[in-house]
Design an enzyme around this catalytic site. Structure first.
Site, PDB file in Angstrom:
ATOM      1  NE  ARG A 234       7.605  43.897  -8.958  1.00 40.88           N
ATOM      2  CZ  ARG A 234       7.145  43.042  -9.704  1.00 40.88           C
ATOM      3  NH1 ARG A 234       7.889  42.308 -10.424  1.00 40.88           N
ATOM      4  NH2 ARG A 234       5.865  42.666  -9.574  1.00 40.88           N
ATOM      5  CD  GLU A 263      10.564  47.391 -13.965  1.00 35.55           C
ATOM      6  OE1 GLU A 263      11.680  46.690 -14.088  1.00 35.55           O
ATOM      7  OE2 GLU A 263       9.248  47.060 -14.183  1.00 35.55           O
ATOM      8  CG  HIS A 295       8.790  43.516 -15.782  1.00 34.25           C
ATOM      9  ND1 HIS A 295       8.984  44.410 -14.499  1.00 34.25           N
ATOM     10  CD2 HIS A 295       8.361  42.339 -15.127  1.00 34.25           C
ATOM     11  CE1 HIS A 295       8.466  43.789 -13.563  1.00 34.25           C
ATOM     12  NE2 HIS A 295       7.867  42.393 -13.954  1.00 34.25           N
TER      13      HIS A 295
HETATM   14  P1  NAD Z   1       6.384  34.033  -3.671  1.00 35.89           P
HETATM   15  O1  NAD Z   1       5.898  34.936  -2.655  1.00 35.89           O
HETATM   16  O2  NAD Z   1       6.022  32.681  -3.888  1.00 35.89           O
HETATM   17  O3  NAD Z   1       7.863  33.754  -3.219  1.00 35.89           O
HETATM   18  C1  NAD Z   1       8.800  34.941  -2.421  1.00 35.89           C
HETATM   19  C2  NAD Z   1       9.760  34.209  -1.671  1.00 35.89           C
HETATM   20  O4  NAD Z   1      10.667  35.078  -1.286  1.00 35.89           O
HETATM   21  C3  NAD Z   1       9.244  33.318  -0.291  1.00 35.89           C
HETATM   22  O5  NAD Z   1       9.776  32.092  -0.141  1.00 35.89           O
HETATM   23  C4  NAD Z   1       9.639  34.345   0.879  1.00 35.89           C
HETATM   24  O6  NAD Z   1       9.781  33.975   2.044  1.00 35.89           O
HETATM   25  C5  NAD Z   1      10.921  34.990   0.387  1.00 35.89           C
HETATM   26  N1  NAD Z   1      11.320  36.143   0.925  1.00 35.89           N
HETATM   27  C6  NAD Z   1      10.681  37.204   1.478  1.00 35.89           C
HETATM   28  N2  NAD Z   1      11.341  38.064   2.082  1.00 35.89           N
HETATM   29  C7  NAD Z   1      12.854  37.635   1.835  1.00 35.89           C
HETATM   30  C8  NAD Z   1      14.006  38.056   2.069  1.00 35.89           C
HETATM   31  N3  NAD Z   1      14.159  39.249   2.869  1.00 35.89           N
HETATM   32  N4  NAD Z   1      15.243  37.305   1.714  1.00 35.89           N
HETATM   33  C9  NAD Z   1      14.814  36.185   1.072  1.00 35.89           C
HETATM   34  N5  NAD Z   1      13.723  35.587   0.588  1.00 35.89           N
HETATM   35  C10 NAD Z   1      12.808  36.364   1.160  1.00 35.89           C
HETATM   36  O7  NAD Z   1       6.639  34.803  -4.829  1.00 35.89           O
HETATM   37  P2  NAD Z   1       6.950  34.487  -6.588  1.00 35.89           P
HETATM   38  O8  NAD Z   1       5.671  34.036  -7.010  1.00 35.89           O
HETATM   39  O9  NAD Z   1       7.877  33.255  -6.421  1.00 35.89           O
HETATM   40  O10 NAD Z   1       7.493  35.676  -6.905  1.00 35.89           O
HETATM   41  C11 NAD Z   1       8.751  36.144  -6.481  1.00 35.89           C
HETATM   42  C12 NAD Z   1       8.817  37.520  -7.125  1.00 35.89           C
HETATM   43  O11 NAD Z   1       9.319  37.679  -8.557  1.00 35.89           O
HETATM   44  C13 NAD Z   1       7.560  38.541  -6.935  1.00 35.89           C
HETATM   45  O12 NAD Z   1       7.812  39.092  -5.768  1.00 35.89           O
HETATM   46  C14 NAD Z   1       7.791  39.492  -8.086  1.00 35.89           C
HETATM   47  O13 NAD Z   1       8.598  40.683  -7.482  1.00 35.89           O
HETATM   48  C15 NAD Z   1       8.848  38.810  -9.151  1.00 35.89           C
HETATM   49  N6  NAD Z   1       8.020  38.398 -10.347  1.00 35.89           N
HETATM   50  C16 NAD Z   1       8.684  38.958 -11.552  1.00 35.89           C
HETATM   51  C17 NAD Z   1       7.976  38.854 -12.632  1.00 35.89           C
HETATM   52  C18 NAD Z   1       8.611  39.151 -14.183  1.00 35.89           C
HETATM   53  O14 NAD Z   1       7.813  39.124 -15.129  1.00 35.89           O
HETATM   54  N7  NAD Z   1       9.848  39.537 -13.907  1.00 35.89           N
HETATM   55  C19 NAD Z   1       6.805  37.747 -12.680  1.00 35.89           C
HETATM   56  C20 NAD Z   1       6.300  37.653 -11.659  1.00 35.89           C
HETATM   57  C21 NAD Z   1       6.913  37.728 -10.366  1.00 35.89           C
END
Ligand code: NAD
Length: 338
Positions: A234, A263, A295
């Protein structure tokens, strides 16, 4: 159920309408964002289907609750754009689509890394112009390089799996460790060590109070000179002004962004005939070693199909049983790190 679909693009219509053949909800598509200025358009629906840049703050939720909104069905994984506590206060439930296709975002992350490194985007333009000079196109081998992964959930793990295949040394930081990543050879370290050691740093944590501007001037100063920084999580995780300064000084060697903090005013629209007013964003676009995509990490046929199916299923489960396993609640947020 009657559903207002906000920020609907042609591909949202295509995949939601196809999936809806087996659900029979009543879908009403709006191509505008949901925000305080537009909220009146979306009133009168029991369900609103929102995307990443729709703004569901206290004021928007209050207005919509007053007009009968009962469910926010996010067609994305992140929920940083919804005030979950306010939703609970107004009796609105929130569901999302977690882990719809981690490989889509992971593979896009690799596309950014490889393009920035081997400069295939510049080679594409050169060779079409009959310019076969290699000056300025030199890259480095990923094999043996150290990659720091911040956030090793579904997407971070998929990235680790791909990079393990490239022969990278993998470091990670997360508030909770992932055994499958450890099995891939990922070594969990503190942020300071990850910053100090990594040639490439890639962000896969959610945006929350702890991660807002996690990558700021102080964090950047701890990274290797010439580091490659990739953000497909994000935009708010990165302080873009600090990044501009680090690019100008040469401290950041490559920057790949699929997300940007502001964005909401830019992405998912064709603004090619307009003057973009965001000076930080425009400055980022001027660097030769910066690659920005709008994105699109999630944007594969597989992910779109999974998102549409799960979104409509979430709504049906809520309609039939009054609950759904993909619900986001205040209790859930407080019970585990997000
Ligand atoms: P997820 O919930 O499976 O994994 C997120 C990880 O981040 C978890 O392991 C969690 O423990 C960790 N985390 C939480 N707080 C943290 C911190 N302070 N420091 C370090 N790690 C921390 O989520 P995911 O499915 O892997 O997605 C991750 C992120 O990717 C989503 O939150 C979303 O913002 C983003 N995303 C982007 C797109 C895109 O099109 N660019 C698409 C989907 C998701």
């Amino acid at each position: 159920m009657k559903i207002a679909v906000c920020s609907a693009q042609s591909y949202d219509r295509e995949f939601l309408l196809a999936a809806n053949a087996s659900f029979n909800h009543e879908l009403v598509f709006f191509d505008v964002h949901l925000a305080e200025e537009s909220v009146q358009l979306f009133t009168g629906f029991p369900v609103v289907c929102a995307f990443v840049n729709d703004v569901l703050n206290d004021s928007v939720l209050k207005t919509m609750a007053g007009h009968g909104l009962r469910l926010v069905a996010l067609r994305c994984a992140g929920f940083n754009n919804v005030d979950i506590a306010a939703a609970a206060k107004y009796g609105i439930r929130v569901v999302r689509v977690p882990g719809y296709s981690p490989n889509s975002v992971a593979e896009h992350t690799l596309a950014l890394m490889l393009t920035l490194n081997r400069k295939t985007h510049r080679a594409f333009n050169r060779t079409r112009d009959g310019n076969f000079s290699l000056e300025g196109l030199m890259g480095f081998e990923l094999h043996g390089r150290t990659v720091g992964i911040i956030g090793t959930g579904r997407i971070g793990q998929a990235v680790a799996q791909i990079l393990a295949g490239f022969g990278c040394r993998l470091l990670a930081y997360d508030v909770s460790q992932n055994d499958q990543c450890k099995a891939l050879g990922v070594n969990y370290v503190e942020l300071a060590e990850l910053y100090r050691e990594s040639d490439i740093i890639t962000l896969h944590c959610p945006l929350n109070q702890q991660t807002h501007h996690l990558i700021d001037a102080i964090a950047l100063s701890q990274m290797k000179r010439g580091v490659m920084l990739i953000n497909t999580s994000r935009g708010g995780v990165v302080d873009a002004s600090a990044v501009v300064a680090a690019l100008k000084s040469g401290h950041i060697g490559h920057l790949g962004l699929d997300v940007y903090e502001q964005e909401g005013d830019l992405f998912f629209h064709d603004l090619s005939d307009q003057v973009i007013q965001d000076d930080v964003f425009q400055r980022l676009l001027t660097f030769p070693n910066v690659l920005i995509t709008g994105h699109q990490g999630f944007f594969t046929r597989e992910a779109m199909s999974n998102i549409a199916q799960t979104t409509l299923q979430n709504i049906s489960r809520f309609e039939e049983a009054g609950q759904c396993q993909n619900e986001v609640t205040v209790e859930l947020i407080n019970s585990k790190p997000q």
